[in-house]
Design an enzyme around this catalytic site. Structure first.
Site, PDB file in Angstrom:
ATOM      1  N   ASP A  30       0.864  -1.252   0.065  1.00  0.00           N
ATOM      2  CA  ASP A  30      -0.025   0.006  -0.112  1.00  0.00           C
ATOM      3  C   ASP A  30       0.786   1.201   0.055  1.00  0.00           C
ATOM      4  O   ASP A  30       1.989   1.058   0.586  1.00  0.00           O
ATOM      5  CB  ASP A  30      -0.911   0.082   1.165  1.00  0.00           C
ATOM      6  CG  ASP A  30      -1.909   1.026   1.172  1.00  0.00           C
ATOM      7  OD1 ASP A  30      -3.203   0.430   0.846  1.00  0.00           O
ATOM      8  OD2 ASP A  30      -2.022   2.234   1.166  1.00  0.00           O
ATOM      9  N   LEU A 150     -17.588  -9.304  -0.255  1.00  0.00           N
ATOM     10  CA  LEU A 150     -17.537  -9.141   1.290  1.00  0.00           C
ATOM     11  C   LEU A 150     -18.308  -7.862   1.824  1.00  0.00           C
ATOM     12  O   LEU A 150     -18.382  -6.961   1.285  1.00  0.00           O
ATOM     13  CB  LEU A 150     -16.263  -9.124   1.987  1.00  0.00           C
ATOM     14  CG  LEU A 150     -15.404  -8.043   1.528  1.00  0.00           C
ATOM     15  CD1 LEU A 150     -15.581  -6.627   2.592  1.00  0.00           C
ATOM     16  CD2 LEU A 150     -13.853  -8.409   1.996  1.00  0.00           C
ATOM     17  N   ASN A 212     -24.868  -5.193  -6.081  1.00  0.00           N
ATOM     18  CA  ASN A 212     -25.158  -4.092  -5.365  1.00  0.00           C
ATOM     19  C   ASN A 212     -25.978  -3.248  -5.704  1.00  0.00           C
ATOM     20  O   ASN A 212     -26.798  -2.617  -4.855  1.00  0.00           O
ATOM     21  CB  ASN A 212     -23.423  -3.110  -5.215  1.00  0.00           C
ATOM     22  CG  ASN A 212     -22.769  -3.781  -4.190  1.00  0.00           C
ATOM     23  OD1 ASN A 212     -23.010  -4.758  -3.568  1.00  0.00           O
ATOM     24  ND2 ASN A 212     -21.638  -3.027  -4.123  1.00  0.00           N
ATOM     25  N   LEU A 254     -34.517  -5.849   3.679  1.00  0.00           N
ATOM     26  CA  LEU A 254     -35.891  -5.403   3.826  1.00  0.00           C
ATOM     27  C   LEU A 254     -36.119  -4.647   5.176  1.00  0.00           C
ATOM     28  O   LEU A 254     -37.300  -4.531   5.543  1.00  0.00           O
ATOM     29  CB  LEU A 254     -37.188  -6.413   3.518  1.00  0.00           C
ATOM     30  CG  LEU A 254     -37.385  -6.906   2.008  1.00  0.00           C
ATOM     31  CD1 LEU A 254     -38.572  -7.968   2.073  1.00  0.00           C
ATOM     32  CD2 LEU A 254     -37.502  -5.741   1.257  1.00  0.00           C
ATOM     33  N   CYS A 264     -19.849   1.754  -0.691  1.00  0.00           N
ATOM     34  CA  CYS A 264     -20.056   0.876  -1.830  1.00  0.00           C
ATOM     35  C   CYS A 264     -21.427   1.312  -2.737  1.00  0.00           C
ATOM     36  O   CYS A 264     -21.496   1.711  -3.671  1.00  0.00           O
ATOM     37  CB  CYS A 264     -20.207  -0.436  -1.425  1.00  0.00           C
ATOM     38  SG  CYS A 264     -18.361  -0.769  -0.453  1.00  0.00           S
TER      39      CYS A 264
HETATM   40  C1  UGA Z   1     -21.948  -3.950   0.250  1.00  0.00           C
HETATM   41  C2  UGA Z   1     -22.726  -5.365  -0.248  1.00  0.00           C
HETATM   42  O1  UGA Z   1     -23.601  -5.711   0.731  1.00  0.00           O
HETATM   43  C3  UGA Z   1     -21.504  -6.393  -0.192  1.00  0.00           C
HETATM   44  O2  UGA Z   1     -21.776  -7.433  -0.918  1.00  0.00           O
HETATM   45  C4  UGA Z   1     -20.529  -5.693  -1.046  1.00  0.00           C
HETATM   46  O3  UGA Z   1     -19.222  -6.614  -1.118  1.00  0.00           O
HETATM   47  C5  UGA Z   1     -19.876  -4.380  -0.561  1.00  0.00           C
HETATM   48  O4  UGA Z   1     -21.070  -3.611  -0.418  1.00  0.00           O
HETATM   49  C6  UGA Z   1     -19.015  -3.653  -1.674  1.00  0.00           C
HETATM   50  O5  UGA Z   1     -19.322  -3.353  -2.601  1.00  0.00           O
HETATM   51  O6  UGA Z   1     -17.884  -3.831  -1.300  1.00  0.00           O
HETATM   52  P1  UGA Z   1     -21.629  -3.154   2.701  1.00  0.00           P
HETATM   53  O7  UGA Z   1     -21.183  -1.850   2.184  1.00  0.00           O
HETATM   54  O8  UGA Z   1     -20.279  -3.281   3.850  1.00  0.00           O
HETATM   55  O9  UGA Z   1     -21.536  -4.150   1.589  1.00  0.00           O
HETATM   56  O10 UGA Z   1     -22.752  -3.118   3.533  1.00  0.00           O
HETATM   57  P2  UGA Z   1     -24.255  -3.574   3.487  1.00  0.00           P
HETATM   58  O11 UGA Z   1     -24.440  -4.741   4.590  1.00  0.00           O
HETATM   59  O12 UGA Z   1     -24.701  -4.082   2.173  1.00  0.00           O
HETATM   60  O13 UGA Z   1     -25.300  -2.243   4.018  1.00  0.00           O
HETATM   61  C7  UGA Z   1     -25.449  -1.355   3.010  1.00  0.00           C
HETATM   62  C8  UGA Z   1     -26.077  -0.143   3.511  1.00  0.00           C
HETATM   63  O14 UGA Z   1     -27.711  -0.541   3.714  1.00  0.00           O
HETATM   64  C9  UGA Z   1     -26.007   0.174   5.293  1.00  0.00           C
HETATM   65  O15 UGA Z   1     -26.056   1.484   5.554  1.00  0.00           O
HETATM   66  C10 UGA Z   1     -26.945  -0.468   6.094  1.00  0.00           C
HETATM   67  O16 UGA Z   1     -27.374   0.066   7.180  1.00  0.00           O
HETATM   68  C11 UGA Z   1     -28.216  -0.233   4.935  1.00  0.00           C
HETATM   69  N1  UGA Z   1     -29.070  -1.446   4.888  1.00  0.00           N
HETATM   70  C12 UGA Z   1     -28.716  -2.787   4.905  1.00  0.00           C
HETATM   71  C13 UGA Z   1     -30.560  -0.983   5.139  1.00  0.00           C
HETATM   72  O17 UGA Z   1     -30.798   0.276   5.329  1.00  0.00           O
HETATM   73  N2  UGA Z   1     -31.548  -1.869   5.199  1.00  0.00           N
HETATM   74  C14 UGA Z   1     -31.308  -3.064   5.069  1.00  0.00           C
HETATM   75  O18 UGA Z   1     -32.228  -3.914   5.051  1.00  0.00           O
HETATM   76  C15 UGA Z   1     -29.866  -3.683   4.886  1.00  0.00           C
END
Ligand code: UGA
Length: 437
Positions: A30, A150, A212, A254, A264
């Site tokens: 890095d 991930l 995504n 949901l 992301c």
């Molecule tokens: C997301 C994807 O889920 C991963 O599969 C992907 O690898 C990653 O982006 C990436 O592109 O690197 P992440 O950003 O870690 O992962 O978080 P998520 O768990 O997807 O949550 C994203 C946002 O959605 C959070 O702010 C969470 O609070 C919100 N969320 C999630 C909701 O508002 N409601 C839900 O039911 C689920």
């Protein structure tokens, strides 16, 4: 195998550590000296459950090293590109400068038959372009695209036991020697039955952005239903439970609330729209604009609801915001809806105090003017209203009676719909959820 991992952020640091755990000899590279120093000392430079323990464990084996010197990539036969692709300033498209620079800097250290494996989320077409760049330097080298799925907060287990492995190869053919090489890297998860799909480069790139976009759409769908529930006096949490029982729909993703954030989902749907425009297919993704605007509307809605909760004016109201990270089990505040709501409330005259178990240092760097307090109890003292905006377990577990004794007025806005409204109301709280009566 000898592996180099270029870029040691949320993705690369976890990937490097997990590849060493799988038995490979790994060098993480890095440009950020501080990050490298932390990782080399077996300290995780960000909060990710399980990462530091695994770092410590694998570093004792001597299989994992970190450096700022790209020449350390020489001798590895597999080079993973794990650098970021943030949103360009003032534009929807992705900033590809880090991916391009990482690939270019690696070129002098490639040897015959090496593979360069892209993991970053990139606009479709990038891999084919980089394939040419790689082959112009080392004609026998091959570039593959192996998108990473991930989730922050679950990064270690998602890397060691992924749902699926996607390999993009120029030819799309499974019998390519580069495919066999990558199979050796992932021998352990493949042996335990992880499905592996081989496809052409553009399809592999699209798998990630499509996944995504689907997740973002699912969240915005339920948040649109929350808007409707608010208008009709219905309850979106019960609605989600009921529609989620249809296995074709599924209950995950949901949860209605303040919407999605992070490094992301928001930037990926925007970059996807920008790329579709470049390809002359912008109509196909026009719906993502609506997904984005439903999501951004959640933040405005919470500010308005907080004003209502405070009796019509935010001026001088002491508001405690529980949570700064974009989601629990992370210290990542990139595009965090919680922080953006906190900042907006402050701009509108409220006196805002923010607390979070892990993300305060990052939050203070991004929004230095907000007031940050470490302890939840101190943050709650004399609050006129409490906003639960990131659903850390500590906040889900708050006792409404004990909490009521700390605040000035017992009013709570449950921005993630995770509290038992009956319990909080019984304890004397004025409770508001999102899309709940
Ligand atoms: C997301 C994807 O889920 C991963 O599969 C992907 O690898 C990653 O982006 C990436 O592109 O690197 P992440 O950003 O870690 O992962 O978080 P998520 O768990 O997807 O949550 C994203 C946002 O959605 C959070 O702010 C969470 O609070 C919100 N969320 C999630 C909701 O508002 N409601 C839900 O039911 C689920």
């Amino acid at each position: 195998m000898r592996i180099s991992v270029i870029g040691c952020g949320y993705l690369g640091a976890v990937h490097a550590t997990c590849m060493a755990e799988l038995g490979h000899e790994v060098v993480g590279i890095d440009v950020d000296e501080n990050k490298v120093a932390e990782l080399a000392a077996a300290r995780a430079p960000f909060f990710e459950p399980g990462l530091e323990a695994l770092l410590k464990k694998v570093q004792t084996t001597g299989r994992l090293t970190f450096t700022t010197d790209m020449s350390a990539a020489k001798g590895s036969s597999v080079h993973f590109i794990c650098v970021g692709t943030p949103q360009k300033k003032g534009e929807n498209g992705a900033d590809m400068s880090y991916v391009d620079a990482a690939t270019r800097t690696l070129l002098p250290y490639l040897s015959a038959d090496d593979i360069v494996v892209g993991k970053s989320t990139v606009p479709v077409g990038t891999a084919a372009r980089l394939h040419e760049v790689v082959q112009s330097a080392e004609p026998s080298a091959e570039l593959l695209w192996n998108p990473e799925f991930l989730r922050e907060g679950h990064a270690v287990s998602d890397t060691l036991q992924p749902d699926r492995l996607v390999y993009g190869v120029l030819s799309g053919a499974e019998d390519h020697p580069a495919v066999h090489l990558l199979d050796q890297v992932y021998a352990a998860p493949l042996e335990t039955g992880t499905p592996r799909l081989v496809m052409d480069l553009p399809t592999a790139e699209l798998v990630k952005t499509a996944a995504n976009s689907f997740l973002a759409t699912k969240i915005s769908f339920i948040n649109a239903m929350a808007e409707l529930c608010d208008a009709a006096g219905a309850d979106v949490t019960l609605l989600a439970d009921a529609i989620g029982m249809d296995s074709r729909i599924g209950r995950q993703f949901l949860n209605a609330g303040i919407g999605f954030g992070g490094g992301c989902l928001p930037k990926d749907i925007r970059a996807f729209m920008a790329r579709a425009g470049e390809l002359g297919a912008d109509q196909a993704l026009a719906f993502l604009r609506e997904v984005d605007s439903i999501n951004m509307r959640r933040r405005v809605r919470v500010v308005e609801l907080t004003r209502e909760l405070c009796g019509g004016s935010l001026l001088g109201q002491r508001i405690t915001v529980l949570g700064a990270a974009f989601k629990p089990e992370s210290d990542d505040v990139r595009d965090s809806p919680a922080l953006s709501i906190a900042a907006q409330l402050q701009l509108q005259g409220a006196v805002v105090t923010v607390t979070d178990p892990e993300a305060l240092a990052n939050a203070a760097r991004r929004f230095p003017d907000l007031n940050y307090v470490n302890s939840t109890d101190s943050a709650l003292q004399r609050a006129d209203a409490v906003l639960l905006l990131t659903e850390w377990q500590d906040y889900r577990d708050l006792d409404p009676y004990v909490t009521a004794a700390l605040v000035s007025t017992p009013r709570i806005l449950d921005g993630r719909n995770v509290l038992n409204s009956t319990k909080w109301r019984t304890a004397g709280w004025k409770y508001r959820g999102l899309g709940r009566p």
